[in-house]
Motif scaffolding. Structure first.
Motif, PDB file in Angstrom:
ATOM      1  N   GLU A 111       0.887  -1.314   0.052  1.00  0.00           N
ATOM      2  CA  GLU A 111      -0.062  -0.001  -0.011  1.00  0.00           C
ATOM      3  C   GLU A 111       0.890   1.376  -0.163  1.00  0.00           C
ATOM      4  O   GLU A 111       0.446   2.352  -0.644  1.00  0.00           O
ATOM      5  N   THR A 112       1.969   1.358   0.658  1.00  0.00           N
ATOM      6  CA  THR A 112       2.888   2.523   0.748  1.00  0.00           C
ATOM      7  C   THR A 112       3.916   2.391  -0.155  1.00  0.00           C
ATOM      8  O   THR A 112       4.744   3.285  -0.315  1.00  0.00           O
ATOM      9  N   PHE A 113       4.213   1.064  -0.864  1.00  0.00           N
ATOM     10  CA  PHE A 113       5.407   0.778  -1.630  1.00  0.00           C
ATOM     11  C   PHE A 113       6.813   1.043  -0.849  1.00  0.00           C
ATOM     12  O   PHE A 113       7.515   1.685  -1.478  1.00  0.00           O
ATOM     13  N   SER A 114       6.683   0.829   0.122  1.00  0.00           N
ATOM     14  CA  SER A 114       8.157   0.875   1.091  1.00  0.00           C
ATOM     15  C   SER A 114       8.470  -0.418   1.454  1.00  0.00           C
ATOM     16  O   SER A 114       7.807  -1.426   1.794  1.00  0.00           O
ATOM     17  N   GLN A 115       9.903  -0.377   1.614  1.00  0.00           N
ATOM     18  CA  GLN A 115      10.644  -1.794   2.016  1.00  0.00           C
ATOM     19  C   GLN A 115      10.389  -1.915   3.465  1.00  0.00           C
ATOM     20  O   GLN A 115      10.657  -1.044   4.168  1.00  0.00           O
ATOM     21  N   LYS A 116       9.834  -2.938   3.999  1.00  0.00           N
ATOM     22  CA  LYS A 116       9.685  -3.163   5.225  1.00  0.00           C
ATOM     23  C   LYS A 116      10.843  -3.982   6.182  1.00  0.00           C
ATOM     24  O   LYS A 116      11.249  -3.627   7.014  1.00  0.00           O
ATOM     25  N   LEU A 117      11.318  -5.124   5.663  1.00  0.00           N
ATOM     26  CA  LEU A 117      12.342  -5.913   6.155  1.00  0.00           C
ATOM     27  C   LEU A 117      13.226  -6.797   4.939  1.00  0.00           C
ATOM     28  O   LEU A 117      12.640  -7.068   4.030  1.00  0.00           O
ATOM     29  N   SER A 118      14.366  -7.012   5.666  1.00  0.00           N
ATOM     30  CA  SER A 118      14.960  -8.216   4.690  1.00  0.00           C
ATOM     31  C   SER A 118      15.438  -9.271   5.704  1.00  0.00           C
ATOM     32  O   SER A 118      15.755  -8.842   6.806  1.00  0.00           O
ATOM     33  N   ARG A 119      15.730 -10.395   5.135  1.00  0.00           N
ATOM     34  CA  ARG A 119      16.124 -11.722   5.938  1.00  0.00           C
ATOM     35  C   ARG A 119      16.829 -12.454   5.017  1.00  0.00           C
ATOM     36  O   ARG A 119      16.410 -13.017   4.160  1.00  0.00           O
ATOM     37  N   LYS A 120      18.031 -12.756   5.782  1.00  0.00           N
ATOM     38  CA  LYS A 120      18.955 -13.937   4.981  1.00  0.00           C
ATOM     39  C   LYS A 120      18.112 -15.378   5.259  1.00  0.00           C
ATOM     40  O   LYS A 120      17.787 -15.708   6.337  1.00  0.00           O
ATOM     41  N   LEU A 121      18.041 -16.013   4.098  1.00  0.00           N
ATOM     42  CA  LEU A 121      17.415 -17.454   3.933  1.00  0.00           C
ATOM     43  C   LEU A 121      18.533 -18.512   4.622  1.00  0.00           C
ATOM     44  O   LEU A 121      19.710 -18.255   4.160  1.00  0.00           O
ATOM     45  N   PRO A 122      18.028 -19.215   5.455  1.00  0.00           N
ATOM     46  CA  PRO A 122      18.955 -20.393   5.786  1.00  0.00           C
ATOM     47  C   PRO A 122      19.574 -21.276   4.770  1.00  0.00           C
ATOM     48  O   PRO A 122      18.995 -22.142   4.276  1.00  0.00           O
ATOM     49  N   ASN A 123      20.948 -21.115   4.590  1.00  0.00           N
ATOM     50  CA  ASN A 123      21.633 -22.075   3.729  1.00  0.00           C
ATOM     51  C   ASN A 123      20.862 -22.287   2.311  1.00  0.00           C
ATOM     52  O   ASN A 123      20.771 -23.191   1.745  1.00  0.00           O
ATOM     53  N   CYS A 124      20.668 -20.986   1.781  1.00  0.00           N
ATOM     54  CA  CYS A 124      19.822 -21.084   0.500  1.00  0.00           C
ATOM     55  C   CYS A 124      20.612 -20.601  -0.509  1.00  0.00           C
ATOM     56  O   CYS A 124      21.208 -19.658  -0.797  1.00  0.00           O
ATOM     57  N   GLN A 125      20.602 -21.835  -1.215  1.00  0.00           N
ATOM     58  CA  GLN A 125      21.623 -21.655  -2.763  1.00  0.00           C
ATOM     59  C   GLN A 125      20.898 -21.905  -3.907  1.00  0.00           C
ATOM     60  O   GLN A 125      19.711 -22.621  -3.977  1.00  0.00           O
ATOM     61  N   GLU A 126      21.011 -21.268  -5.088  1.00  0.00           N
ATOM     62  CA  GLU A 126      20.203 -21.005  -6.187  1.00  0.00           C
ATOM     63  C   GLU A 126      18.801 -20.827  -6.129  1.00  0.00           C
ATOM     64  O   GLU A 126      17.880 -21.471  -6.551  1.00  0.00           O
ATOM     65  N   ASN A 127      18.389 -19.971  -5.041  1.00  0.00           N
ATOM     66  CA  ASN A 127      17.059 -19.690  -5.031  1.00  0.00           C
ATOM     67  C   ASN A 127      16.518 -18.907  -6.032  1.00  0.00           C
ATOM     68  O   ASN A 127      16.544 -17.619  -6.211  1.00  0.00           O
ATOM     69  N   VAL A 128      15.405 -19.314  -6.812  1.00  0.00           N
ATOM     70  CA  VAL A 128      15.147 -18.792  -8.151  1.00  0.00           C
ATOM     71  C   VAL A 128      13.743 -18.543  -8.197  1.00  0.00           C
ATOM     72  O   VAL A 128      13.071 -18.229  -9.092  1.00  0.00           O
ATOM     73  N   CYS A 129      12.775 -19.242  -7.223  1.00  0.00           N
ATOM     74  CA  CYS A 129      11.350 -19.254  -7.508  1.00  0.00           C
ATOM     75  C   CYS A 129      10.663 -19.195  -6.123  1.00  0.00           C
ATOM     76  O   CYS A 129      11.072 -19.527  -5.105  1.00  0.00           O
ATOM     77  N   ILE A 130       9.542 -18.318  -5.972  1.00  0.00           N
ATOM     78  CA  ILE A 130       8.843 -18.232  -5.025  1.00  0.00           C
ATOM     79  C   ILE A 130       7.324 -18.445  -5.308  1.00  0.00           C
ATOM     80  O   ILE A 130       6.819 -17.967  -6.368  1.00  0.00           O
ATOM     81  N   ALA A 131       6.571 -18.871  -4.270  1.00  0.00           N
ATOM     82  CA  ALA A 131       5.121 -18.925  -4.248  1.00  0.00           C
ATOM     83  C   ALA A 131       4.408 -18.560  -3.026  1.00  0.00           C
ATOM     84  O   ALA A 131       5.018 -18.761  -2.161  1.00  0.00           O
ATOM     85  N   CYS A 132       3.243 -18.217  -3.275  1.00  0.00           N
ATOM     86  CA  CYS A 132       2.641 -17.884  -2.120  1.00  0.00           C
ATOM     87  C   CYS A 132       1.278 -18.462  -1.940  1.00  0.00           C
ATOM     88  O   CYS A 132       0.428 -18.268  -2.762  1.00  0.00           O
ATOM     89  N   GLN A 133       0.843 -18.917  -1.059  1.00  0.00           N
ATOM     90  CA  GLN A 133      -0.510 -19.754  -0.634  1.00  0.00           C
ATOM     91  C   GLN A 133      -1.645 -18.318  -0.277  1.00  0.00           C
ATOM     92  O   GLN A 133      -1.159 -17.394   0.278  1.00  0.00           O
ATOM     93  N   PRO A 134      -2.651 -18.619  -0.706  1.00  0.00           N
ATOM     94  CA  PRO A 134      -3.863 -17.779  -0.314  1.00  0.00           C
ATOM     95  C   PRO A 134      -3.622 -17.354   1.023  1.00  0.00           C
ATOM     96  O   PRO A 134      -4.003 -16.107   1.584  1.00  0.00           O
TER      97      PRO A 134
END
Length: 461
Positions: free
Chosen positions: A302-325
């Protein structure tokens, strides 16, 4: 599969009001509770519980259960007669039934010398649109088994060869009136009207590098993510666009005209290196971004502002994301899939791949089933509620896996490349999508090594 709260036509009770159903329901729930209470050798990290776990039901709940028909025929009759009855249907039930009963059969699609399919969407019950690495936008007609090319749109500056790196994303807005995808210049976007696929506008002056992914917030607002670590917000409103006038001697229908639009906002994603995937979490009204340096970023939609960033655990070649309803995130990595809590981005489950080193290339939710496309030409299906891979009803000793056909390879040297040999070649499934009914699945991709040229596409039905 379906629920219909019946109203009596004759008498005071509907025909499905049979008291014995309550005792059968209690017995079934008691068996399920006993099964859950057994201590497994390896307890699950993530378990869900249903309302049916309660011991007693109130009289009003019992009355509602007895008045509810779970018969699909009753649902169809109620819908056809337009009766004022509460009815609902689970769209994922058909997909689950077809998968567990081994009913999906592949029909390979010949694409000629097209190089690697990166994205796809069902336009209707008979047409699929997809974009390729060789910068082609194609439409496949399922009934006619024909592939047609849609002209890509050049920007006002002209596109040089070094900026054509393929169409990596295509998305349809919620009302299915607009298609957003990549343009001839890979840093621009193109918008087409549906169902005619007439060009509406081209979006430019936002990114300096390839657009990797995009998502619609509603019917007008679109967000794009690029390798230049920038996020752009676009408004696609035909009433606000200025279209060029047709030249003398040209008829409007012969030379389609389209508008040029600019973003209403461009934001730098702090802490990111090359935005790889973008999705919209409607439940939490936020944008989730995946960057190639192993970080996940959240933006307030709604505000188009960045909230947070988090390092994923031991995540390599992360190229896709999906969201459940309901908000649950799934992130595909090299050898496993992470389920993330949307409130804290904590990993609540690490779904290990059944095949080592396969690489997760695409992911999507169909109800409570997470569909995972791998780099070895296989589709795997994970049941979120059960906390395990979907098991076959035909053979209980194996899980449901769809193996793609070999596809087409134009260049395949004799020597081994990145561990891939000619006898072991299988295409990577870069994209997959279900149709609206959930009874057909489109899968596509191509060779995983960047040095190989080829393609794969198939319809499972």
């Amino acid at each position: 599969m379906s629920k219909t709260l019946k109203r009596p036509v004759v008498g005071i009770r509907p025909g499905c009001y049979i008291p014995n159903r309550l005792e059968e329901r209690r017995t079934r729930n008691r068996i399920l509770r006993q099964e859950r209470r057994r201590k497994p050798d390896k307890p699950d990290d993530f378990v869900t519980y249903e309302d049916s776990d309660s011991e007693e039901e109130t009289p009003s709940q019992q009355n509602e259960v007895l008045s509810t028909s779970y018969n699909f025929v009753d649902y169809i009759k109620s819908r056809e007669s337009d009766l004022r009855e509460q009815r609902s249907i689970d769209p994922a039930h058909a997909s689950r039934h077809i998968l567990t009963h081994d009913m999906f059969k592949e029909t390979p699609i010949s694409l000629g010398n097209i190089n690697k399919v990166f994205c796809s969407q069902w336009l209707s019950n008979r047409q699929v649109v997809f974009g390729t690495k060789c910068n082609k936008l194609m439409v496949y007609d399922v009934n006619m088994r024909r592939v047609d090319a849609i002209p890509t749109l050049p920007n006002s500056h002209g596109a040089s060869p070094d900026t054509q790196s393929g169409i990596h994303a295509c998305q349809i807005n919620p009302s299915h009136s607009l298609l957003a995808t990549g343009a001839r210049h890979s840093a621009d976007i193109a918008i087409y009207r549906l169902p005619t696929l007439d060009p509406l506008c081209i979006g430019e002056n936002a990114h300096r590098d390839w657009v990797f992914d995009m998502c619609w917030l509603d019917d007008q607002f679109l967000v794009t993510g690029s390798r230049d670590t920038k996020l752009a917000l676009w408004r696609v409103n035909e009433d606000l666009m200025e279209f060029p006038e047709a030249k003398d001697g040209e008829e409007e229908q012969d030379v389609p005209t389209y508008a040029h639009i600019s973003p209403i906002s461009v934001k730098e994603c702090r802490g990111a290196q090359k935005i790889r995937a973008v999705c919209f979490n409607q439940e939490y009204r936020e944008l989730a971004l995946l960057s190639l340096n192993g970080y996940m970023h959240l933006f307030n939609a709604e505000t188009f502002s960045q909230k947070l960033s988090r390092k994923l655990p031991n995540c390599q070649e992360n190229v896709c994301i999906a969201c459940q309803p309901n908000g649950l995130y799934a992130v595909g990595c090299r050898s496993y899939t992470l389920l993330l809590d949307p409130r804290t981005l904590q990993a609540v489950k690490k779904i290990a791949s059944r095949y080592s080193g396969c690489g997760i290339r695409s992911a999507s939710f169909q109800g409570n089933i997470l569909t995972i496309g791998t780099g070895l030409g296989m589709l795997m299906f994970y049941d979120i509620r059960a906390g395990k891979y979907l098991e076959s009803c035909i053979n209980s000793s194996r899980t449901v896996v769809l193996k793609a056909s070999r596809g087409y390879v134009a260049q395949f040297p004799d020597e081994e490349i990145d561990g891939f040999q000619q006898m072991k070649y299988m295409p990577a499934i870069y994209t997959h999508c279900y149709d609206r009914s959930g009874t057909r699945l489109f899968t596509a991709g191509g060779p995983l090594p960047a040095t190989l040229i080829g393609n794969y596409a198939g319809i499972w039905q």
